[in-house]
Design a protein around this motif. Sequence first.
Motif, PDB file in Angstrom:
ATOM      1  N   ILE A 177       0.908  -1.206   0.153  1.00 19.44           N
ATOM      2  CA  ILE A 177       0.020  -0.015   0.019  1.00 19.44           C
ATOM      3  C   ILE A 177       1.000   1.196  -0.029  1.00 19.44           C
ATOM      4  O   ILE A 177       1.362   1.762   0.876  1.00 19.44           O
ATOM      5  CB  ILE A 177      -0.906  -0.103   1.328  1.00 19.44           C
ATOM      6  CG1 ILE A 177      -1.695  -1.272   1.337  1.00 19.44           C
ATOM      7  CG2 ILE A 177      -1.928   1.112   1.243  1.00 19.44           C
ATOM      8  CD1 ILE A 177      -2.505  -1.543   2.659  1.00 19.44           C
ATOM      9  N   PRO A 178       1.077   1.819  -1.197  1.00 21.56           N
ATOM     10  CA  PRO A 178       2.354   2.542  -1.306  1.00 21.56           C
ATOM     11  C   PRO A 178       1.998   4.257  -0.899  1.00 21.56           C
ATOM     12  O   PRO A 178       3.192   4.735  -0.516  1.00 21.56           O
ATOM     13  CB  PRO A 178       2.771   2.402  -2.814  1.00 21.56           C
ATOM     14  CG  PRO A 178       1.296   2.147  -3.475  1.00 21.56           C
ATOM     15  CD  PRO A 178       0.724   1.508  -2.656  1.00 21.56           C
ATOM     16  N   ASN A 179       0.940   4.753  -0.972  1.00 19.14           N
ATOM     17  CA  ASN A 179       0.671   6.120  -0.779  1.00 19.14           C
ATOM     18  C   ASN A 179       1.178   6.584   0.588  1.00 19.14           C
ATOM     19  O   ASN A 179       0.531   5.965   1.784  1.00 19.14           O
ATOM     20  CB  ASN A 179      -0.689   6.723  -1.137  1.00 19.14           C
ATOM     21  CG  ASN A 179      -0.682   6.620  -2.647  1.00 19.14           C
ATOM     22  OD1 ASN A 179       0.264   6.885  -3.512  1.00 19.14           O
ATOM     23  ND2 ASN A 179      -1.888   6.365  -3.086  1.00 19.14           N
ATOM     24  N   GLU A 231       0.843  12.233   0.562  1.00 19.07           N
ATOM     25  CA  GLU A 231      -0.031  11.835  -0.658  1.00 19.07           C
ATOM     26  C   GLU A 231      -1.428  11.709  -0.519  1.00 19.07           C
ATOM     27  O   GLU A 231      -2.214  12.325  -1.171  1.00 19.07           O
ATOM     28  CB  GLU A 231       0.838  10.843  -1.266  1.00 19.07           C
ATOM     29  CG  GLU A 231       2.014  10.942  -1.910  1.00 19.07           C
ATOM     30  CD  GLU A 231       2.806   9.966  -2.463  1.00 19.07           C
ATOM     31  OE1 GLU A 231       3.520   9.864  -3.476  1.00 19.07           O
ATOM     32  OE2 GLU A 231       2.319   8.721  -1.729  1.00 19.07           O
ATOM     33  N   LYS A 232      -1.744  11.186   0.621  1.00 20.97           N
ATOM     34  CA  LYS A 232      -3.409  10.860   0.852  1.00 20.97           C
ATOM     35  C   LYS A 232      -3.794  12.274   1.108  1.00 20.97           C
ATOM     36  O   LYS A 232      -4.990  12.530   0.719  1.00 20.97           O
ATOM     37  CB  LYS A 232      -3.453  10.019   2.098  1.00 20.97           C
ATOM     38  CG  LYS A 232      -3.369   8.543   1.661  1.00 20.97           C
ATOM     39  CD  LYS A 232      -4.130   7.654   2.714  1.00 20.97           C
ATOM     40  CE  LYS A 232      -2.971   7.176   3.749  1.00 20.97           C
ATOM     41  NZ  LYS A 232      -3.047   6.395   4.885  1.00 20.97           N
ATOM     42  N   LEU A 276      -2.723  15.031   0.071  1.00 21.03           N
ATOM     43  CA  LEU A 276      -2.824  15.990  -1.368  1.00 21.03           C
ATOM     44  C   LEU A 276      -4.088  15.299  -1.935  1.00 21.03           C
ATOM     45  O   LEU A 276      -4.994  16.338  -2.737  1.00 21.03           O
ATOM     46  CB  LEU A 276      -1.879  15.541  -2.041  1.00 21.03           C
ATOM     47  CG  LEU A 276      -0.441  16.546  -1.638  1.00 21.03           C
ATOM     48  CD1 LEU A 276       0.575  15.918  -2.437  1.00 21.03           C
ATOM     49  CD2 LEU A 276      -0.669  17.903  -1.931  1.00 21.03           C
ATOM     50  N   MET A 277      -4.472  13.966  -1.992  1.00 25.06           N
ATOM     51  CA  MET A 277      -5.605  13.700  -2.776  1.00 25.06           C
ATOM     52  C   MET A 277      -7.018  14.092  -2.177  1.00 25.06           C
ATOM     53  O   MET A 277      -7.847  14.124  -2.808  1.00 25.06           O
ATOM     54  CB  MET A 277      -5.365  11.925  -2.871  1.00 25.06           C
ATOM     55  CG  MET A 277      -4.449  11.713  -3.912  1.00 25.06           C
ATOM     56  SD  MET A 277      -4.369   9.915  -4.354  1.00 25.06           S
ATOM     57  CE  MET A 277      -3.706   8.991  -3.021  1.00 25.06           C
ATOM     58  N   LEU A 278      -6.956  13.850  -0.619  1.00 24.12           N
ATOM     59  CA  LEU A 278      -8.156  14.175  -0.036  1.00 24.12           C
ATOM     60  C   LEU A 278      -8.521  15.810  -0.285  1.00 24.12           C
ATOM     61  O   LEU A 278      -9.760  16.149  -0.574  1.00 24.12           O
ATOM     62  CB  LEU A 278      -7.853  14.240   1.582  1.00 24.12           C
ATOM     63  CG  LEU A 278      -7.940  12.543   2.066  1.00 24.12           C
ATOM     64  CD1 LEU A 278      -7.562  12.690   3.456  1.00 24.12           C
ATOM     65  CD2 LEU A 278      -9.582  11.987   1.571  1.00 24.12           C
ATOM     66  N   ALA A 288      -7.623  17.608  -2.956  1.00 21.98           N
ATOM     67  CA  ALA A 288      -8.260  17.800  -4.333  1.00 21.98           C
ATOM     68  C   ALA A 288      -9.671  17.104  -4.404  1.00 21.98           C
ATOM     69  O   ALA A 288     -10.287  17.704  -5.121  1.00 21.98           O
ATOM     70  CB  ALA A 288      -7.331  16.916  -5.270  1.00 21.98           C
ATOM     71  N   TYR A 343     -10.278  10.254  -5.525  1.00 27.23           N
ATOM     72  CA  TYR A 343      -9.396  10.961  -6.387  1.00 27.23           C
ATOM     73  C   TYR A 343      -9.515  10.975  -8.064  1.00 27.23           C
ATOM     74  O   TYR A 343      -9.643  12.226  -8.712  1.00 27.23           O
ATOM     75  CB  TYR A 343      -7.967  10.781  -5.904  1.00 27.23           C
ATOM     76  CG  TYR A 343      -6.738  11.335  -6.348  1.00 27.23           C
ATOM     77  CD1 TYR A 343      -6.919  12.897  -6.482  1.00 27.23           C
ATOM     78  CD2 TYR A 343      -5.941  10.936  -7.323  1.00 27.23           C
ATOM     79  CE1 TYR A 343      -5.684  13.779  -6.830  1.00 27.23           C
ATOM     80  CE2 TYR A 343      -4.912  11.829  -7.933  1.00 27.23           C
ATOM     81  CZ  TYR A 343      -4.974  13.253  -7.611  1.00 27.23           C
ATOM     82  OH  TYR A 343      -3.982  14.185  -8.236  1.00 27.23           O
ATOM     83  N   GLN A 347     -11.165  14.153 -10.408  1.00 23.19           N
ATOM     84  CA  GLN A 347     -10.210  14.904 -11.528  1.00 23.19           C
ATOM     85  C   GLN A 347     -10.869  14.780 -12.683  1.00 23.19           C
ATOM     86  O   GLN A 347     -10.520  15.157 -13.630  1.00 23.19           O
ATOM     87  CB  GLN A 347      -8.782  14.220 -11.326  1.00 23.19           C
ATOM     88  CG  GLN A 347      -7.964  14.461 -10.082  1.00 23.19           C
ATOM     89  CD  GLN A 347      -8.105  15.892  -9.599  1.00 23.19           C
ATOM     90  OE1 GLN A 347      -7.633  16.738 -10.346  1.00 23.19           O
ATOM     91  NE2 GLN A 347      -8.597  15.964  -8.558  1.00 23.19           N
ATOM     92  N   GLU A 367      -5.773  -0.087  -3.935  1.00 22.36           N
ATOM     93  CA  GLU A 367      -4.920   0.502  -3.039  1.00 22.36           C
ATOM     94  C   GLU A 367      -3.571   0.366  -3.472  1.00 22.36           C
ATOM     95  O   GLU A 367      -2.729   1.008  -2.789  1.00 22.36           O
ATOM     96  CB  GLU A 367      -5.237   0.047  -1.644  1.00 22.36           C
ATOM     97  CG  GLU A 367      -4.491  -1.385  -1.308  1.00 22.36           C
ATOM     98  CD  GLU A 367      -5.263  -2.402  -1.931  1.00 22.36           C
ATOM     99  OE1 GLU A 367      -6.340  -2.110  -2.634  1.00 22.36           O
ATOM    100  OE2 GLU A 367      -5.030  -3.874  -1.841  1.00 22.36           O
ATOM    101  N   LYS A 412       0.339   7.446  -6.184  1.00 27.54           N
ATOM    102  CA  LYS A 412      -0.510   8.651  -6.734  1.00 27.54           C
ATOM    103  C   LYS A 412       0.137   9.181  -8.069  1.00 27.54           C
ATOM    104  O   LYS A 412      -0.654   9.566  -8.976  1.00 27.54           O
ATOM    105  CB  LYS A 412      -0.151  10.030  -5.712  1.00 27.54           C
ATOM    106  CG  LYS A 412      -0.943  11.130  -6.126  1.00 27.54           C
ATOM    107  CD  LYS A 412      -0.570  12.090  -4.996  1.00 27.54           C
ATOM    108  CE  LYS A 412      -1.330  13.623  -5.669  1.00 27.54           C
ATOM    109  NZ  LYS A 412      -0.601  14.179  -6.451  1.00 27.54           N
TER     110      LYS A 412
END
Lengths: 443, 483
Positions: A12-14, A18-19, A21-23, A25, B360, B364, B428, B432
């Motif tokens: 589970i890389p993020n 980053e999470k 940033l996505m939230l 967005a 996400y 977008q 998951e 990103k």
Amino acid sequence: MKNKSSNNFPYIPNTDTEKQLMLDAIGVSNFVDLVKEIPAKYINPEIDIPEDLSEQDLVKLLESISSKNRSIASFDASFLGAGVYDHYVPSIVKSIVQRGEFVTAYTPYQPEVSQGTLQVGFEFQTFISEITGMDVSNSGMYDGPTAFAEACLMAVRIKRNKNIGVLHSVDEKLVDVLKTYTMFQDVNIIKIEKDQLDKDDLNLSCLAFQNPNSVGEIEDIKKITELAHKNNILAIAHVSPIYHGMYESPGKYGVDIVTAEGQSLGVPTSFGGPFIGLFASKKEYIRHMPGRIIGKTKDKDNNDAFVLTLQTREQHIRRENATSNICTSTQLISLIVTVYLATLGKYGFNELAHLCYQKAHYAASEISKIKGFEIYNKKFFNEFVIICPDYPRNINNFLLENNILGGKDVSKRINNGLMIAVTEKNSKHQIDRLINCLGNYKC
Amino acid sequence: MLKNHNNNTKLLLDISNEGRRAFTLPECDVPSQEITDKDNLISNINLPEVSQLDLVRYFTNLSQKNFSIDTNFYPLGSCTMKYNPKVNDQIASLDGFSGIHPYQPQETVQGAIELLYDLQKLLGKVTGLEGVSLSPLAGAQGEYSGLLIARMFHESNGDSKRNIALVPDSAHGTNPASAKMAGLEVVTVKSDEEGNIDIENLKELANEKTAVFMITIPSTLGIFEPNILEITKIIHENGGLVYADGANLNALLGLVKLSDLGVDICHSNLHKTFSTPHGGGGPGSGPVMVNSKLKKFLPYPVAEKNNNDYNLIKPENSIGTINGFYGSFLIAVRAYSYIRSLGKNGIKSISENAIINANYIQSQLKDFYEVFSDRYCMHETVISAKKQKKNGISALDIAKRLLDYGVHAPTMYFPLIVEEALMIEPTESETKETLDNFISIMLKIHDEVTNSPEVVKNAPHNVFHKRLDEALAARNPILKWKK
């Protein structure tokens, strides 16, 4: 000693950054805002399962669990079969089947980028058609017993007759699965005894039989098929694929639908799965067939290519009117079978069948010389039943004490019957050890 | 993308050459036995004669004509194309797992049964449905088992007139197909314009003939059913059971238990949520899970522990045997290994990351593609190419164009209730950066739809093949090699 980064899970890389940033967005401040439709009182329950493990600890744990099993290879010899056989698997099979491009692809819904899977499937259908002698094969079912059950249901659809005839000598496991598959359907399963086979007033959709049968005996494919056709019913044969490496295919005798357990074709015994069901039939019945079928076509440049075809039989299009509910089946196992058969090749497959035959018949002929032991079978391939002087479970326990994995207890069918399977992996030395042990057995 | 570098559709029988071998068998070491049954012997079978190296090249080259998770982003909705950890394959190939025979005495396979028992426990904890059988070989078999359990339950209550399965119009095709196999009449429940179950319609349809209501959670639209508690209450008040198609549980792991939502029976696909590889179409595994009052109907076998012994047993009123042995054992090994590696915190992290990633992407894309629902999605989002359709571009065209950019297409035209649907599930596992790359490709395609629609219409251009003629294959079926 762990350097705690924000992210501890290799799959589970993020990162937290980053999470966030996505939230941002997305336009929410935190994750909980995304899942507000889940009833609040039930969200984030306590899940009482162990903590995570590093890869090294995981491997150690699973190795310790696996070491509580005794693999076939850990015995001095094994004669256990009854539908699942310990054959040698060539290295090329093991190597090819590990390729991630095959292993981690989905069902080939986008054929332009799935030609690997599709072309292998087409090869598989070709090989299975050759071995069974049938016009067409599908690309595989879950396993032998479910393929058998689906074949009987297919006969009901074709003949519009709800009576399924099953020869008494068919393995009880196949009948059990057929019963579960038809539990709430309006069909009858009718057991047919050998002596009923001369009748010509059978009101059935099909006559289903197994060859070699549940106790290793070779059935008269020709006679059963002729009788079925005389009664205007379909002949369904559930066969041993390797037997047909040395004997004419069921298709030669006019059988209408052929099914088989494909495990013996390069698939490890794996505690019973995953395996693959083979399924082939005459061309005229193809639109009644369950499962996926791969066909040849052209691309826009007129090059040959392969696609899933005749999909109007299937559940994703026909929903409740589909020929079966099957969706995910056994594509990767069909790759194993395809590489295995290609590796053995035109003569190797025949030689393999002969090796199994020779070794099994040597074992049987020597065992028949031991006082108190008798061979039940008249005609068999690589598996036969010994009528023992004691309960088979006692014989098996004695063999186990001698580090030999014995046979399958078939005393429900044959009094004191112990079914012994022999493959090319059994050396003369191993067979002689079995004979020796049986010779030393005292009731 | 390499184009046409190995665009050779010669089959093995085409390259076969008399006398070549890829393999030799050992000499026969027993005294020669006379073949008693000499009739109908054959001396060979029409299989290829190819060298071992040529076989390795043939299959390796074929593998390179596949998109796969290991090679490409694969946002195929409803299929959960997450990373399949290599360690799980390595563990499954241990001789103590792959080299055991299903008919061995139980005392020689205690580790295997222990693993099945522990996996049953883990799945029971995650779903809250603690009666588990790992036997079903794929999702459709799990569904069929669950439906038989429902029928047996009603019969055991003397309630055998219940013969209707209520199935939402957004359901996967296996739902109605399995219901039909279980002898149930399928009655479709409508969705409202939001994509939720139409409660009024459900109230009209639920009655004393309702055997079971089949609901996918989250729905195939990728959204959570906000009225779930009311829905399950309606079904229960009418004496029916609630069946959840949990084929894909990625959104719910550790976030909510199905049992708390009023679900009685569910299945889950280990080859989706629990990361076992899909293999190009199986083998899978679709365990069935039930609440305690339905446990006794589970299919054979269920692993049990007595003192320190593990046994495989057939429950008291079992629906019976649904396949040859004990399910997809090596798939169960991989799933067990996966859950143990992630543990309780990792499990929760899966759903959280899967949901954030999907939202996400949705956020977008929503200004460029119509999004079915403007609500937040769960683990996947369904967009529609309705707008693009006005330029003559369909969901299919967009899907094919994505291939040119090295991305596997989303699921197309499903669920059936959404026009020109494209169902996107990032999982998951993706960074990103990968998501951003995908988003920029989707926006590029959106531009192409306006500025150079022919490029999209005729896609793909840069992969192994131009578009295939699927109709031709069905019209004139060629299903095996011909000289």
